[in-house]
Design a protein around this motif. Structure first.
Motif, short mmCIF file in Angstrom:
data_model
loop_
_atom_site.label_atom_id
_atom_site.label_comp_id
_atom_site.label_asym_id
_atom_site.label_seq_id
_atom_site.Cartn_x
_atom_site.Cartn_y
_atom_site.Cartn_z
N LEU A 127 0.83 -1.34 -0.05
CA LEU A 127 0.04 -0.18 0.08
C LEU A 127 0.93 1.31 -0.06
O LEU A 127 1.97 1.41 0.75
N PRO A 128 0.56 2.30 -0.76
CA PRO A 128 1.11 3.29 -0.70
C PRO A 128 1.19 4.19 0.35
O PRO A 128 0.06 4.10 1.04
N THR A 129 1.91 5.09 0.80
CA THR A 129 1.92 5.94 1.84
C THR A 129 1.08 7.19 1.61
O THR A 129 1.06 7.74 0.60
N PRO A 130 0.22 7.73 2.43
CA PRO A 130 -0.48 8.74 2.26
C PRO A 130 0.03 10.10 2.13
O PRO A 130 1.37 10.35 2.69
N ALA A 131 -0.25 10.90 1.08
CA ALA A 131 0.37 12.26 0.69
C ALA A 131 0.20 13.21 2.00
O ALA A 131 -0.84 13.18 2.64
N SER A 132 1.18 13.90 2.31
CA SER A 132 1.32 14.65 3.40
C SER A 132 0.55 16.22 2.81
O SER A 132 0.36 16.31 1.63
N ALA A 133 0.26 17.06 3.89
CA ALA A 133 -0.32 18.28 3.43
C ALA A 133 0.58 19.08 2.48
O ALA A 133 -0.08 19.83 1.66
N GLU A 134 1.94 19.11 2.77
CA GLU A 134 2.88 19.99 1.88
C GLU A 134 2.91 19.51 0.57
O GLU A 134 3.01 20.40 -0.42
N GLU A 135 2.46 18.31 0.26
CA GLU A 135 2.45 17.87 -1.35
C GLU A 135 1.34 18.18 -2.20
O GLU A 135 1.26 18.18 -3.13
N HIS A 136 0.22 18.41 -1.23
CA HIS A 136 -0.93 18.77 -1.95
C HIS A 136 -1.07 20.32 -2.55
O HIS A 136 -0.50 20.96 -2.44
#
Length: 61
Positions: free
Chosen positions: A52-61
């Motif tokens: 499973l991929p790791t969730p994206a952080s807020a900075e990447e959005h």
């Protein structure tokens, strides 16, 4: 440390599930079978968390 606790919880929960399911089916509790299932379940959990991929952080959005 998270791997150790993950193994302990998986091992305990699979043993509990094996005991309850065996009681419902009027089967005998077998520690060896429950241990093998517990180790298999832990390996399955490790494989799934690796895939499973790791969730994206807020900075990447």
């Amino acid at each position: 440390m998270k791997f150790v606790w993950g193994f302990i919880w998986t091992f305990i929960l699979v043993h509990m599930l094996t005991y309850v399911a065996g009681s419902m089916l009027a089967a005998e509790y077998d520690f060896k079978t429950a241990s093998i299932l517990g180790i298999g379940a832990y390996i399955l959990v490790l494989v799934i968390t690796t895939i499973l991929p790791t969730p994206a952080s807020a900075e990447e959005h």
